[in-house]
Design an enzyme around this catalytic site. Structure first.
Site, PDB file in Angstrom:
ATOM      1  N   GLN A   1      16.613 -11.341   2.479  1.00 39.17           N
ATOM      2  CA  GLN A   1      16.628 -12.750   2.893  1.00 39.17           C
ATOM      3  C   GLN A   1      17.433 -12.884   4.187  1.00 39.17           C
ATOM      4  O   GLN A   1      17.447 -13.949   4.797  1.00 39.17           O
ATOM      5  CB  GLN A   1      17.281 -13.617   1.821  1.00 39.17           C
ATOM      6  CG  GLN A   1      16.587 -13.563   0.478  1.00 39.17           C
ATOM      7  CD  GLN A   1      17.400 -14.272  -0.576  1.00 39.17           C
ATOM      8  OE1 GLN A   1      17.315 -15.480  -0.755  1.00 39.17           O
ATOM      9  NE2 GLN A   1      18.234 -13.521  -1.274  1.00 39.17           N
TER      10      GLN A   1
ATOM     11  N   HIS B   1      12.843 -13.881   5.568  1.00 35.92           N
ATOM     12  CA  HIS B   1      13.202 -15.111   6.288  1.00 35.92           C
ATOM     13  C   HIS B   1      13.255 -14.903   7.795  1.00 35.92           C
ATOM     14  O   HIS B   1      13.835 -15.719   8.514  1.00 35.92           O
ATOM     15  CB  HIS B   1      14.551 -15.643   5.784  1.00 35.92           C
ATOM     16  CG  HIS B   1      14.509 -16.037   4.337  1.00 35.92           C
ATOM     17  ND1 HIS B   1      15.635 -16.162   3.564  1.00 35.92           N
ATOM     18  CD2 HIS B   1      13.469 -16.326   3.514  1.00 35.92           C
ATOM     19  CE1 HIS B   1      15.286 -16.507   2.341  1.00 35.92           C
ATOM     20  NE2 HIS B   1      13.980 -16.607   2.274  1.00 35.92           N
TER      21      HIS B   1
ATOM     22  N   ASN C   1      26.875  -8.409  -7.693  1.00 40.84           N
ATOM     23  CA  ASN C   1      27.401  -9.590  -7.015  1.00 40.84           C
ATOM     24  C   ASN C   1      28.882  -9.692  -7.373  1.00 40.84           C
ATOM     25  O   ASN C   1      29.325  -9.143  -8.372  1.00 40.84           O
ATOM     26  CB  ASN C   1      26.658 -10.853  -7.490  1.00 40.84           C
ATOM     27  CG  ASN C   1      26.845 -12.026  -6.529  1.00 40.84           C
ATOM     28  OD1 ASN C   1      27.972 -12.394  -6.220  1.00 40.84           O
ATOM     29  ND2 ASN C   1      25.757 -12.581  -6.045  1.00 40.84           N
TER      30      ASN C   1
ATOM     31  N   ALA D   1      29.202  -5.057  -3.136  1.00 46.61           N
ATOM     32  CA  ALA D   1      28.036  -4.180  -2.946  1.00 46.61           C
ATOM     33  C   ALA D   1      28.417  -2.922  -2.173  1.00 46.61           C
ATOM     34  O   ALA D   1      27.909  -1.822  -2.454  1.00 46.61           O
ATOM     35  CB  ALA D   1      26.948  -4.945  -2.193  1.00 46.61           C
TER      36      ALA D   1
ATOM     37  N   VAL E   1      18.792 -12.485   7.997  1.00 46.99           N
ATOM     38  CA  VAL E   1      18.121 -12.524   9.309  1.00 46.99           C
ATOM     39  C   VAL E   1      18.922 -11.747  10.361  1.00 46.99           C
ATOM     40  O   VAL E   1      18.585 -11.755  11.535  1.00 46.99           O
ATOM     41  CB  VAL E   1      17.928 -13.998   9.763  1.00 46.99           C
ATOM     42  CG1 VAL E   1      17.035 -14.746   8.787  1.00 46.99           C
ATOM     43  CG2 VAL E   1      19.270 -14.719   9.933  1.00 46.99           C
TER      44      VAL E   1
ATOM     45  N   SER F   1      23.017 -15.405  -3.927  1.00 45.80           N
ATOM     46  CA  SER F   1      23.394 -16.466  -4.877  1.00 45.80           C
ATOM     47  C   SER F   1      22.208 -16.880  -5.731  1.00 45.80           C
ATOM     48  O   SER F   1      22.340 -17.700  -6.627  1.00 45.80           O
ATOM     49  CB  SER F   1      23.937 -17.679  -4.112  1.00 45.80           C
ATOM     50  OG  SER F   1      22.965 -18.135  -3.171  1.00 45.80           O
TER      51      SER F   1
END
Ligand code: BV8
Length: 244
Positions: free
Chosen positions: A100, A118, A215, A233, A102, A191
């Site tokens: 997700q 995205h 997470n 992570a 960018v 999230s």
């Protein structure tokens, strides 16, 4: 935690198809502000107020200033161990990576076959979609002028990212859905509130995948996955990756 890591590591070791969905949390250790964390604010705005076509129509200068600020921050960031492990899995295990984010840090880490759901903050497209122009890459920091102009029609240009309320590119949705047919689906550093990306873990589970989340804190996905590992992570992925 060790038991959870051992379980996920064993699943990964025996998997032939691995899919990883990432969010802003994998870039946090690189210094890239997350969207909803305390560092996600810019001036007094929240991302959801600026990452929309309506905000861009209302004030293209303000939206471009936000992206220029993010580009400047990201330009000084390097991929971290989370990106490096995921890149190695894409090369050595054919793992499919759906992001997700960018920031393109997965690309810079050498990830193969990356699906940038995205878009990319380093790409720009014509707001008027003149000549159906494909997005072009412009990584200059700072950008010479704001708002950015289209070199062809000299109208407004926009960041080539997917804003809230905009459809993802068909080919990215298709690739992401295809990747949910897997043995292990990892959702890392997100999230799990932005759709359609957040719905992918359920799709994978419905097809029999073993699902795990990495997470710092619980998310709406935590109750759906088989194993939820709470930790950074950049530490957990190397711990998982080093045992094959
Ligand atoms: C669309 C690009 C339809 C811009 C972004 C159901 C179905 C379909 C749509 C919807 C739906 N319900 C609602 C919607 C609408 C909307 C949506 O999901 N809204 C949410 C807010 C409710 N979705 C859309 O609008 C999507 N479009 O579906 O279109 C359509 C169809 C046809 C025609 C027209 C329309 C488009 C969504 C894409 C929006 N663009 N980004 C930009 O970047 O500027 S989303 C944005 O959020 C970023 O991409 C970001 O990556 C993404 C998700 O956020 P996260 O990555 O999760 O980041 P966050 O800060 O939230 O969380 C970080 C996490 O990391 C935290 O959990 C934290 O604990 C953790 N963490 C931190 N450090 C670490 C860590 N974890 C591990 N280790 C660490 N070190």
């Amino acid at each position: 935690m060790d038991e959870a890591i051992a379980t996920v590591s064993a699943r990964l070791r025996n998997a032939s198809r691995i899919t990883i969905l990432t969010g802003a949390g994998v870039s946090a250790a690189s210094g890239v502000p997350t969207f909803r964390g305390a560092d996600g604010l810019w001036r007094e705005y929240r991302p959801e107020e600026l990452a929309t076509p309506e905000a861009f129509v209302r004030d293209p200068q303000l939206v471009w200033e936000w992206y220029a600020w993010r580009r400047e921050k990201i330009a000084g960031c390097q991929p971290n161990a989370a990106h490096d492990v995921i890149a190695a899995w894409s090369r050595e295990r054919g793992a499919r990576v759906l992001t997700q984010n960018v920031d393109d840090l997965h690309l810079r880490a050498g990830t193969e076959g990356l699906v940038r759901m995205h878009g990319s903050i380093w790409e720009i497209s014509c707001w008027n979609e003149c000549r159906g122009l494909a997005p072009w890459r412009d990584a200059r920091v700072p950008l010479p002028e704001l708002p950015v102009r289209c070199p062809h029609c000299h109208g407004l240009a926009r960041p080539a990212v997917v804003w809230f309320g905009e459809a993802l590119r068909d080919e990215d949705v298709l690739a992401a859905v295809e990747a949910t047919a897997c043995d292990v689906f990892l959702t890392v550093g997100t999230s799990a509130v932005v759709y359609p990306a957040a719905g992918l873990v359920q799709r994978a589970k419905a097809q029999g995948a073993f699902t795990a989340e990495i997470n710092l804190e619980p998310t709406p996905a935590s109750s759906a996955v088989d194993v939820a590992i709470h930790g950074p992570a950049e530490d957990i992925l190397p711990a998982l990756g080093g045992r094959w």
